[in-house]
Scaffold this active site. Structure first.
Site, PDB file in Angstrom:
ATOM      1  CE  LYS A 190      35.548  -6.767  -4.111  1.00 32.54           C
ATOM      2  NZ  LYS A 190      35.247  -5.418  -4.500  1.00 32.54           N
ATOM      3  NE  ARG A 192      39.287  -5.419  -3.266  1.00 26.46           N
ATOM      4  CZ  ARG A 192      39.127  -4.900  -4.477  1.00 26.46           C
ATOM      5  NH1 ARG A 192      40.010  -5.134  -5.426  1.00 26.46           N
ATOM      6  NH2 ARG A 192      38.091  -4.142  -4.750  1.00 26.46           N
ATOM      7  CG  ASP A 216      30.566  -1.314  -5.277  1.00 25.78           C
ATOM      8  OD1 ASP A 216      30.440  -1.236  -4.044  1.00 25.78           O
ATOM      9  OD2 ASP A 216      31.535  -1.883  -5.816  1.00 25.78           O
ATOM     10  CG  ASP A 220      40.137   3.272  -6.765  1.00 27.39           C
ATOM     11  OD1 ASP A 220      40.540   4.140  -7.540  1.00 27.39           O
ATOM     12  OD2 ASP A 220      40.774   2.936  -5.757  1.00 27.39           O
TER      13      ASP A 220
HETATM   14  C1  R5P Z   1      35.163  -2.390  -2.150  1.00 19.58           C
HETATM   15  O1  R5P Z   1      34.841  -2.902  -1.092  1.00 19.58           O
HETATM   16  C2  R5P Z   1      34.456  -1.193  -2.716  1.00 19.58           C
HETATM   17  O2  R5P Z   1      33.104  -1.187  -2.367  1.00 19.58           O
HETATM   18  C3  R5P Z   1      34.611  -1.107  -4.211  1.00 19.58           C
HETATM   19  O3  R5P Z   1      33.986  -2.234  -4.805  1.00 19.58           O
HETATM   20  C4  R5P Z   1      36.063  -1.102  -4.637  1.00 19.58           C
HETATM   21  O4  R5P Z   1      36.820  -0.249  -3.810  1.00 19.58           O
HETATM   22  C5  R5P Z   1      36.193  -0.648  -6.063  1.00 19.58           C
HETATM   23  O5  R5P Z   1      37.546  -0.641  -6.408  1.00 19.58           O
HETATM   24  P1  R5P Z   1      38.024  -1.014  -7.874  1.00 19.58           P
HETATM   25  O6  R5P Z   1      37.168  -0.196  -8.821  1.00 19.58           O
HETATM   26  O7  R5P Z   1      39.461  -0.630  -7.927  1.00 19.58           O
HETATM   27  O8  R5P Z   1      37.809  -2.491  -8.044  1.00 19.58           O
END
Ligand code: R5P
Length: 299
Positions: A190, A192, A216, A220
């Site tokens: 991914k 960002r 994971d 969030d």
């Molecule tokens: C990122 O490195 C974390 O491990 C999570 O994948 C990330 O923080 C999830 O955030 P969101 O649900 O907003 O994509």
């Protein structure tokens, strides 16, 4: 008996923890608020010369300040040792400065603040990056939900499994799952734009016809997982199941999962209170037993 003090956000988790042993007693804390929003915390029983446990599942800055005030109140009331059970440790994604960016290292700031308040030991789970332990001079126990999730996965009896890492940072975790399950691995890459916003996601590997496990540390806004699920289905995955330790579900992310046309199965734990409106396909795995084991080793 060890007194365990729940924060206003953590009553259910603390009650579950207490059910694990007869050696715990629920302690009482009173929280009041001034008209301007300042909070005040009173520990309503003696803690003098006692080893006490404070349980906190902070969701916002008021919760975090309540925790700091409770530690401070316990220290000033002569507690012998203050153990913090903070199953989800906030700010763990901010553990370093990117080159040339004038930013903070707030994971370190939180570590300093908790220790200055008087915390003597921290017990947490699946902290975003283990380097954070180095910010603490007190014992830092980082427990793992691995065995709980593996048990759930094995109970599903899926025959054609593949583990997919949701990003490069999650490869170590994904490899561990793949090894334990004896299956292959693929990964998503991914890019960002900024925190919580994904520009592009690509799949490295093949998922056609597979029941995919996506592990994971947290959900969030759900952006990472929802983009991943959609792509994996597009690439022919038979099913996708998410195993994410901390369910933050910011910005009403739960509704986005509930209404996603790929009907995602989401497994999370109770390191944070579950969202209000969960749906069939959403499961909260109780990890209080792990925290009880952690406490038993040090009490
Ligand atoms: C990122 O490195 C974390 O491990 C999570 O994948 C990330 O923080 C999830 O955030 P969101 O649900 O907003 O994509």
């Amino acid at each position: 008996m060890t007194k365990i003090f729940p924060q206003s956000n953590s009553l259910e988790f603390t009650e579950n923890l207490i059910k694990c042993s007869t050696g715990y007693k629920l302690g009482a804390i009173r929280k009041t608020k001034f008209a301007n929003g300042e909070i005040a915390v009173v520990i309503e029983e003696s803690v003098r010369n006692e080893v006490i446990v404070i349980v906190s599942q902070p969701r916002n800055y008021e919760d975090m300040f309540e925790l700091l005030e409770t530690i401070d109140a316990a220290r000033r009331s002569s507690a012998k040792e203050i153990i913090g059970v903070i199953p989800y440790l906030p700010h763990s994604r901010q553990e370093r400065r990117e080159n040339g960016v004038r930013t903070t290292i707030s994971a370190r700031l939180l570590a300093d603040t908790l220790q200055v308040a008087g915390l003597d030991r921290l017990i947490t789970m699946d902290v975003h990056t283990t380097a954070i332990e180095g910010f603490y001079k007190i014992p830092f126990d980082n427990y793992d939900p691995f065995r709980y999730f593996i048990e759930e996965i094995k109970n599903l009896n899926l025959s054609n499994l593949k583990v997919v890492s949701p990003d490069l940072g999650g490869m170590k975790r994904a490899k561990r799952y793949a090894k334990e399950l004896g299956v292959d691995i693929a990964f998503l890459m991914k890019e960002r734009l900024k925190a919580n916003e994904i520009a592009e996601i690509t799949l490295m590997g093949d998922v056609e016809g597979y029941d995919v496990i996506l592990p994971d540390d947290m959900i969030d806004t759900g952006g990472t997982m929802l983009a991943g699920i959609n792509l994996l289905h597009e690439k022919g995955a038979k099913s996708v199941r998410i195993f994410a330790t901390h369910g933050l579900f910011s910005n009403n992310a739960i509704a986005k999962f509930a209404t996603n046309h790929n009907c995602p199965f989401v497994y999370t734990t109770n390191t944070l209170p579950a969202p209000d409106h969960i749906y069939a396909g959403f499961k909260v795995v109780d990890v209080c037993g792990g925290f009880h084991e952690a406490l038993r080793k040090v009490l």
